[in-house]
Design a protein around this motif. Structure first.
Motif, mmCIF file in Angstrom:
data_model
loop_
_atom_site.group_PDB
_atom_site.id
_atom_site.type_symbol
_atom_site.label_atom_id
_atom_site.label_comp_id
_atom_site.label_asym_id
_atom_site.label_seq_id
_atom_site.Cartn_x
_atom_site.Cartn_y
_atom_site.Cartn_z
ATOM 1 N N ILE A 151 0.834 -1.205 0.000
ATOM 2 C CA ILE A 151 0.000 0.000 0.000
ATOM 3 C C ILE A 151 0.866 1.252 0.000
ATOM 4 N N LEU A 152 1.885 1.257 0.868
ATOM 5 C CA LEU A 152 2.773 2.417 0.941
ATOM 6 C C LEU A 152 3.530 2.633 -0.369
ATOM 7 N N ALA A 153 3.926 1.523 -1.025
ATOM 8 C CA ALA A 153 4.724 1.634 -2.246
ATOM 9 C C ALA A 153 3.883 1.986 -3.457
ATOM 10 N N LEU A 154 2.751 1.309 -3.642
ATOM 11 C CA LEU A 154 1.996 1.431 -4.891
ATOM 12 C C LEU A 154 0.758 2.307 -4.791
ATOM 13 N N ALA A 155 0.277 2.548 -3.578
ATOM 14 C CA ALA A 155 -0.923 3.372 -3.431
ATOM 15 C C ALA A 155 -0.611 4.748 -2.869
ATOM 16 N N VAL A 156 0.269 4.803 -1.864
ATOM 17 C CA VAL A 156 0.614 6.087 -1.249
ATOM 18 C C VAL A 156 1.785 6.742 -1.976
ATOM 19 N N GLY A 157 2.852 5.955 -2.221
ATOM 20 C CA GLY A 157 4.036 6.527 -2.863
ATOM 21 C C GLY A 157 3.837 6.783 -4.344
ATOM 22 N N ALA A 158 3.553 5.722 -5.098
ATOM 23 C CA ALA A 158 3.412 5.848 -6.550
ATOM 24 C C ALA A 158 2.012 6.296 -6.971
ATOM 25 N N THR A 159 1.024 6.142 -6.097
ATOM 26 C CA THR A 159 -0.379 6.508 -6.369
ATOM 27 C C THR A 159 -0.888 5.933 -7.698
ATOM 28 N N VAL A 160 -0.514 4.693 -7.984
ATOM 29 C CA VAL A 160 -0.975 4.061 -9.228
ATOM 30 C C VAL A 160 -2.132 3.110 -8.987
ATOM 31 N N LEU A 161 -2.347 2.719 -7.719
ATOM 32 C CA LEU A 161 -3.412 1.777 -7.388
ATOM 33 C C LEU A 161 -4.170 2.270 -6.161
ATOM 34 N N PRO A 162 -5.441 1.935 -6.048
ATOM 35 C CA PRO A 162 -6.189 2.295 -4.840
ATOM 36 C C PRO A 162 -5.706 1.491 -3.646
ATOM 37 N N ALA A 163 -5.663 2.111 -2.487
ATOM 38 C CA ALA A 163 -5.144 1.450 -1.287
ATOM 39 C C ALA A 163 -6.096 0.380 -0.775
ATOM 40 N N THR A 164 -7.371 0.688 -0.702
ATOM 41 C CA THR A 164 -8.349 -0.251 -0.173
ATOM 42 C C THR A 164 -9.635 -0.149 -0.985
ATOM 43 N N GLY A 165 -10.589 -1.003 -0.625
ATOM 44 C CA GLY A 165 -11.898 -0.947 -1.278
ATOM 45 C C GLY A 165 -12.067 -2.037 -2.324
ATOM 46 N N TRP A 166 -13.229 -2.047 -2.911
ATOM 47 C CA TRP A 166 -13.588 -3.067 -3.889
ATOM 48 C C TRP A 166 -14.503 -2.451 -4.926
ATOM 49 N N ALA A 167 -14.360 -2.825 -6.168
ATOM 50 C CA ALA A 167 -15.196 -2.310 -7.253
ATOM 51 C C ALA A 167 -15.969 -3.447 -7.892
ATOM 52 N N ASP A 168 -17.152 -3.144 -8.350
ATOM 53 C CA ASP A 168 -17.998 -4.150 -8.979
ATOM 54 C C ASP A 168 -17.399 -4.592 -10.319
#
Length: 315
Positions: A151-168
């Protein structure tokens, strides 16, 4: 087929014991289970309704028999928290966990096979040393720590992916983006263990006389690994994959909680926190049944991979 019958009987015995222990869970609460859950301010009517709903006046074996009778009719009880049928709760969460599980297992195998085969073929080489270091780090890192790190690397640092949650799934792009981090967390941990086991088995197989004879005939390395060495070396890996599939419903609690994935693991965590016994009992018995059935399937797969495994006496 005859070899599966004793394993099936043992599986039934295990499930009966597991079911009896599960039905005894409310009795482990201090004092009256109804008062422990509803509180001292509950009215006698509420306490009586709670006792009747959970069939607490019956012994654990009797509760199991009653539960199984209702379960075969499709009734797994009613959630004490949401008031919804437990079968409906599980039915809405099961596809999420299955998708998470299958995607992570496929990714883990996609990582394991080439890395383990290359490391075994060039044992002690640079790639083998790097793979050994990385796998040891991943094995020693708890899943929740790895999840937070991703999460810290790809969601917070790089902001390329959502940290949490789910999509339909109706929105494929958003769904895949939310799927990446939890799948990576499970797959990397699984791949580390599978790689170490498969590498060790491949090294042992590559030292056998029939493999050395095949190498002396000039068989290419990858053909030798894939057609001759991989199959007899994969029994332990198949066992671990089977265990991973069987235990995933209980082991996904941390990952699904960290990433807010609405699957079976998160349902179990919420039910335990709320003392929602009908949901807990259904999930435990469902998970136990899954483990037993996967174990029987894995034993059958052994006979396909190596027919000699069918004739090994059970210990």
């Amino acid at each position: 087929m005859t070899a599966i019958v004793p394993k099936f009987v043992r599986g039934v015995v295990v499930l009966v014991l597991l079911g009896t222990l599960t039905m005894a869970l409310p009795l482990l609460l201090t004092g009256n289970p109804a008062i422990a859950v509803l509180g001292t301010e509950a009215t006698p009517e509420q306490l009586a309704a709670f006792t009747a709903a959970l069939d607490l006046e019956a012994s654990p074996p009797e509760r199991l028999v009653h539960w199984l009778g209702r379960a075969f009719g499709g009734d797994l009880g009613t959630s004490l928290v949401t008031g919804l049928p437990v079968a409906e709760e599980i039915g809405s969460r099961l596809p999420v966990t299955l998708e998470l599980l299958l995607c992570s297992q496929v990714l883990a195998l996609a990582i394991t096979l080439p890395v383990a085969m290359r490391s075994a073929w060039k044992s002690g080489g640079i790639l083998d040393r790097i793979a050994t270091l990385v796998t040891f780090v991943l094995i020693s890192t708890p899943a929740f720590v790895l999840g937070v790190a991703l999460i810290l690397a790809l969601a917070v640092g790089a902001t390329v992916l959502p940290a949490t949650g789910w999509a339909d799934p109706s929105d494929p792009v958003a769904h895949l983006r939310h799927l990446v981090l939890p799948v990576l967390t499970i797959a990397l941990t699984e791949a580390a263990v599978l790689t170490r086991v498969l590498r060790a088995d491949l090294i042992a197989t590559l030292g056998t006389p029939y493999i050395l004879a095949a190498r002396s005939r000039g068989l290419s390395s990858w053909r030798l690994l894939v057609t001759r060495a991989l199959r007899p070396s994969s029994l332990s890996t198949v066992t671990l994959v089977g265990l991973g599939l069987g235990l995933a419903f209980g082991g996904s609690v941390l990952v699904e909680t960290i990433f807010a994935v609405p699957g079976m693991g998160r349902l179990a965590a919420n039910a335990i926190a709320a003392r929602d016994f009908p949901v807990i009992e259904a999930i435990v018995l469902f998970s136990g049944t899954t483990v037993v059935l996967v174990g029987i399937v894995v034993d059958a797969v052994y006979g396909v991979i190596d027919p000699r495994a069918q004739h090994v006496p059970a210990r």
